[in-house]
Structure formats: C-alpha cells, structure tokens
Design a protein around this motif. Sequence first.
Motif, PDB file in Angstrom:
ATOM      1  N   GLU A 294       0.821  -1.213   0.000  1.00 60.28           N
ATOM      2  CA  GLU A 294       0.000   0.000   0.000  1.00 60.28           C
ATOM      3  C   GLU A 294       0.855   1.263   0.000  1.00 60.28           C
ATOM      4  O   GLU A 294       0.604   2.194  -0.767  1.00 60.28           O
ATOM      5  N   VAL A 295       1.862   1.331   0.852  1.00 54.01           N
ATOM      6  CA  VAL A 295       2.629   2.578   0.952  1.00 54.01           C
ATOM      7  C   VAL A 295       3.523   2.780  -0.269  1.00 54.01           C
ATOM      8  O   VAL A 295       3.717   3.917  -0.728  1.00 54.01           O
ATOM      9  N   VAL A 296       4.055   1.695  -0.830  1.00 51.71           N
ATOM     10  CA  VAL A 296       4.890   1.825  -2.018  1.00 51.71           C
ATOM     11  C   VAL A 296       4.042   2.230  -3.226  1.00 51.71           C
ATOM     12  O   VAL A 296       4.463   3.045  -4.052  1.00 51.71           O
ATOM     13  N   ALA A 297       2.838   1.679  -3.311  1.00 56.96           N
ATOM     14  CA  ALA A 297       1.948   2.045  -4.421  1.00 56.96           C
ATOM     15  C   ALA A 297       1.586   3.527  -4.393  1.00 56.96           C
ATOM     16  O   ALA A 297       1.307   4.129  -5.429  1.00 56.96           O
ATOM     17  N   ALA A 298       1.611   4.124  -3.209  1.00 56.88           N
ATOM     18  CA  ALA A 298       1.286   5.542  -3.085  1.00 56.88           C
ATOM     19  C   ALA A 298       2.490   6.436  -3.342  1.00 56.88           C
ATOM     20  O   ALA A 298       2.369   7.663  -3.290  1.00 56.88           O
ATOM     21  N   GLY A 299       3.661   5.842  -3.602  1.00 58.21           N
ATOM     22  CA  GLY A 299       4.822   6.640  -3.951  1.00 58.21           C
ATOM     23  C   GLY A 299       5.877   6.758  -2.879  1.00 58.21           C
ATOM     24  O   GLY A 299       6.918   7.389  -3.092  1.00 58.21           O
ATOM     25  N   ALA A 300       5.657   6.180  -1.700  1.00 58.68           N
ATOM     26  CA  ALA A 300       6.678   6.200  -0.653  1.00 58.68           C
ATOM     27  C   ALA A 300       7.691   5.085  -0.897  1.00 58.68           C
ATOM     28  O   ALA A 300       7.485   4.202  -1.738  1.00 58.68           O
ATOM     29  N   LEU A 301       8.774   5.116  -0.161  1.00 61.97           N
ATOM     30  CA  LEU A 301       9.815   4.103  -0.281  1.00 61.97           C
ATOM     31  C   LEU A 301       9.876   3.273   0.991  1.00 61.97           C
ATOM     32  O   LEU A 301       9.726   3.809   2.092  1.00 61.97           O
ATOM     33  N   ALA A 302      10.109   1.972   0.844  1.00 61.81           N
ATOM     34  CA  ALA A 302      10.267   1.094   2.003  1.00 61.81           C
ATOM     35  C   ALA A 302      10.921  -0.196   1.542  1.00 61.81           C
ATOM     36  O   ALA A 302      10.562  -0.738   0.479  1.00 61.81           O
ATOM     37  N   ARG A 303      11.860  -0.676   2.325  1.00 60.77           N
ATOM     38  CA  ARG A 303      12.440  -1.985   2.041  1.00 60.77           C
ATOM     39  C   ARG A 303      11.401  -3.060   2.339  1.00 60.77           C
ATOM     40  O   ARG A 303      10.616  -2.937   3.291  1.00 60.77           O
ATOM     41  N   TYR A 312       9.535   0.393   7.869  1.00 63.49           N
ATOM     42  CA  TYR A 312      10.229   1.683   7.945  1.00 63.49           C
ATOM     43  C   TYR A 312      10.020   2.396   6.611  1.00 63.49           C
ATOM     44  O   TYR A 312      10.455   1.910   5.569  1.00 63.49           O
ATOM     45  N   VAL A 313       9.356   3.532   6.660  1.00 65.52           N
ATOM     46  CA  VAL A 313       8.868   4.187   5.452  1.00 65.52           C
ATOM     47  C   VAL A 313       9.579   5.524   5.254  1.00 65.52           C
ATOM     48  O   VAL A 313       9.673   6.337   6.174  1.00 65.52           O
ATOM     49  N   ASP A 314      10.036   5.755   4.025  1.00 65.86           N
ATOM     50  CA  ASP A 314      10.693   7.003   3.644  1.00 65.86           C
ATOM     51  C   ASP A 314       9.753   7.763   2.704  1.00 65.86           C
ATOM     52  O   ASP A 314       9.435   7.286   1.611  1.00 65.86           O
ATOM     53  N   LEU A 315       9.320   8.945   3.128  1.00 66.27           N
ATOM     54  CA  LEU A 315       8.406   9.750   2.323  1.00 66.27           C
ATOM     55  C   LEU A 315       9.136  10.841   1.553  1.00 66.27           C
ATOM     56  O   LEU A 315       8.538  11.832   1.137  1.00 66.27           O
ATOM     57  N   ARG A 391      -8.748  -4.958   6.299  1.00 61.24           N
ATOM     58  CA  ARG A 391      -8.850  -4.319   4.995  1.00 61.24           C
ATOM     59  C   ARG A 391      -9.163  -2.837   5.144  1.00 61.24           C
ATOM     60  O   ARG A 391      -8.585  -1.986   4.456  1.00 61.24           O
ATOM     61  N   ARG A 392     -10.081  -2.521   6.060  1.00 59.82           N
ATOM     62  CA  ARG A 392     -10.413  -1.107   6.284  1.00 59.82           C
ATOM     63  C   ARG A 392      -9.198  -0.326   6.762  1.00 59.82           C
ATOM     64  O   ARG A 392      -8.958   0.813   6.329  1.00 59.82           O
ATOM     65  N   ALA A 393      -8.427  -0.931   7.657  1.00 58.76           N
ATOM     66  CA  ALA A 393      -7.238  -0.251   8.174  1.00 58.76           C
ATOM     67  C   ALA A 393      -6.215  -0.019   7.066  1.00 58.76           C
ATOM     68  O   ALA A 393      -5.619   1.061   6.965  1.00 58.76           O
ATOM     69  N   LEU A 394      -6.025  -1.016   6.215  1.00 65.21           N
ATOM     70  CA  LEU A 394      -5.070  -0.871   5.116  1.00 65.21           C
ATOM     71  C   LEU A 394      -5.542   0.166   4.100  1.00 65.21           C
ATOM     72  O   LEU A 394      -4.732   0.960   3.583  1.00 65.21           O
ATOM     73  N   ILE A 395      -6.832   0.168   3.825  1.00 64.18           N
ATOM     74  CA  ILE A 395      -7.378   1.161   2.885  1.00 64.18           C
ATOM     75  C   ILE A 395      -7.196   2.572   3.441  1.00 64.18           C
ATOM     76  O   ILE A 395      -6.875   3.516   2.702  1.00 64.18           O
ATOM     77  N   HIS A 396      -7.375   2.700   4.751  1.00 65.22           N
ATOM     78  CA  HIS A 396      -7.204   4.017   5.358  1.00 65.22           C
ATOM     79  C   HIS A 396      -5.745   4.476   5.239  1.00 65.22           C
ATOM     80  O   HIS A 396      -5.483   5.644   4.902  1.00 65.22           O
TER      81      HIS A 396
END
Length: 421
Positions: A294-303, A312-315, A391-396
């Motif tokens: 989810e976070v990578v699809a939105a354009g953030a970076l994460a291993r 660990y997310v890099d924005l 699923r709701r939490a991930l969508i949020h």
Amino acid sequence: MARRVPESHGPVRYGPPLPGDGLPVLPELSAVLAAAAGRAESEPVGGGAALLDAACGHFDRRGLPAEPDRVVAAPGAPALLLALTAALGGDVLVPRPCAAWWAPYARLLGRPVFHVATPAECGGVPDPYALLETVRRVRAEGGDPRLLVLSVADDPTATVAPPEVLHETVEAAAGEGLHLVSDETWRDTRHDPHESVLLSPAEMLPERVTVVTDLAGALLPPGWPAAVARFPPGDVGGGLHARVLDILTALGARVAAPVAAAAGYALTEPGPVRARQAAAVRLHARVAAALHTEVVAAGALARPPQAGRHLYVDLGPLRTALGAHGIGDAQDLEEFLTARLGMPAPGGHRFGDDLAAPRVRLSTGDLLGGTDEERAECLGSPSPWELPHVRRALIHVRSVFDDLADDAQRRQPPRRGDSRT
C-alpha cells in the motif's frame, strides 16, 4: 522539550515504547503467571535457577552453548543494556537508525553515543568501512569507543543483514578491540527463515560478544518485562558477568516472580508457545507485506519487511506535498501521520535517524483490530489482510498516503505542452 532537537529530554529523546503484537495473551502463559501470583519470595537478582536453566536451553538450541554462570535475567533488555554500558565503560557505537531505547541508556550514564552509517538493506549492522572510519575519528578526537550495539534482525527497519556484511563488520569491530552487544530480540521473527541465513555475531567472535534477548519481542506480552543475556566464555565474559550482576543488584533490577515463571515456561518452548510464535510470525509477515504494498503504491519508499512487525517508510518522494502541509522534519511528519492514521507513526529521529529525513516506522499490530476477538480472528486467518477490519485499516493507510501523493502531483510545475499551461 526543545521540540526540534532530537537530543532533548522527553519522548523525542527516549523514544516510543516497545510495540506489542496486538494479540491476546496465550492462555497457557496466563495460567503459569496466575499459578505463580501467590509467591511471596523475591526472584534473585540475575534470575533464579529455573529461569537460568531455561535460558541456557534457549541459547543452546540456537547454536550458542551457555552455562548458568554466564547467563543473566533482568526486567527487560533496557536494564541489561544499561548495566552492560556501565560495566564496559567508554563510548558507545550504534547503527543509524537503531532501536529507540539503545542510545538513551548510554546518555543516562553520561557516555557519548556515535551513530554509524548503515546501509538500508543491512538491518542493524553498520557498514564495516563506516565503522572503522568512525572509530578512528572518535579516537583522534580523544574519545574512547569500546562498545558496539547491533542487531542482525533489526527493530526499526524490519530487515535482516546479509551474512557477508555481518562477517565484515564483526571483523572490523574485532580489529579495533570493541566489545559487541548483539540484540537478538527479533531473530525468531523472520518472515521466511528459508530465504535468508541468520548468524549471530557470537558465532563469529565468541570471546567478545554478549547476546541480549528481550522476551517481549517474540515470547511474552510487552507488559511482562523480562530479558536474558548470554555472556562470552572465558575470563572476559566472567568478569563482565560479575560486574553486570553488581549493577543490577544496585538497581534492584529483579524479574517479578510471576513473570519469571512465565518467562521460564516460554523459554523452554513447549508446543503451545511454538505454535503461537509461528502463527504470530505468519500473521505479521502477511500484514507487513500488505502494508508495504500500500505505501509503495502511493509513492513512498520502504524496504520489503523481512522480520518483526514493523515497516520503515521514507516519504522523501512526497516531500513537496509534505512541505505544503507544513511538514519540515520527522517530528512534524510523526505528528501529522499519527493524527491522520489514528495510530502511532514514530519519526525516524526517535531511532537516531536524521531529523530532517521524512521517515517513520509503522507497526502491523496497530492494524489487527480493536478487540481481542478481532485480533484472534487475524491469528487464525490464512489471509488476514482480507478480513474486513484489517482491509479497512489498510485502505485508510493507503488513502492517507494517496492524498499526499496527489498533493505532490498537483504541486509539480506544469510541463511544456501540458494541457494545464
């Protein structure tokens, strides 16, 4: 608290608490704890015979032979690291980033802490050349580096260091005469044990490595503080063991008797404990993978996560949108995402990362639901990410990150020939 100075007092300096796995307490553990609740006697400092024997068996099964006179138990790994830092003396070296609780205990003792550059894919094991450069620079400036704390399966980044990097780093540390503390709290939470080889530095440098394991990472609930340490064989280990016991005695750092009983039971790894641990690892691995998607699809970076229950997310790629929201550093980002996500999102500065870097750590336990029933349902599901509440939490999460990505896109200058010009 000086809000933008990561070394100031308060939560920025001392970091977030150890996150739980979000799961109900194993009934067998609760029964052992309850049965010991009537014990009036105190557990000895360093742990009683039953607990130490169980700890020796735990280490033996992981290829690290141990004897009771080289093992210590304490009420959590922070107490052990505080005692080790005091006993060893000198300056302390840690990776960047690292577990939030490592550096504060050295600072509490007035010891300088130096962060060493660590490749993103290497977990909590610093780059060997950066380690050598840091040690030599600190000594040239009059410092006295003696202790390196590292972790092969890392807390904030959820990555596992490749064996070849670990070998090079351990050799570099040995060449400089450093003592190593290997935090192996998360070693048994690898998402795919067959995908990566995990070695302990104690297998490579037996005489100069102390292994610390916080049982709240994989075996006990986070509210039941207990940890064990295995000291090296020989005179070095014997002297360090004695000094640590002296310090724990001065602190009155005993494991509570009921918790010691539960810890001893868990360390023997009976069937129910093994089954729960395996189920919990599968659950967090699957949810972490879904969160990563989810976070990578939105354009953030994460291993891709490899161990534990974090991401660990890099924005950095969304920095334009972050600036439009008044987010200038990791503390701003923490406050923004915690409010928007409705769950803790500690900034990278809490883990010794650069305050200016827009990075956060997210925990999978926060996505498993708000009731024991929902969390238990996650534990038994082959596809927990498909459960409605997960699923709701991930969508949020995805919607919050998507909003930032959309903001970044809208604020990009129009290209020549774009219909917006």
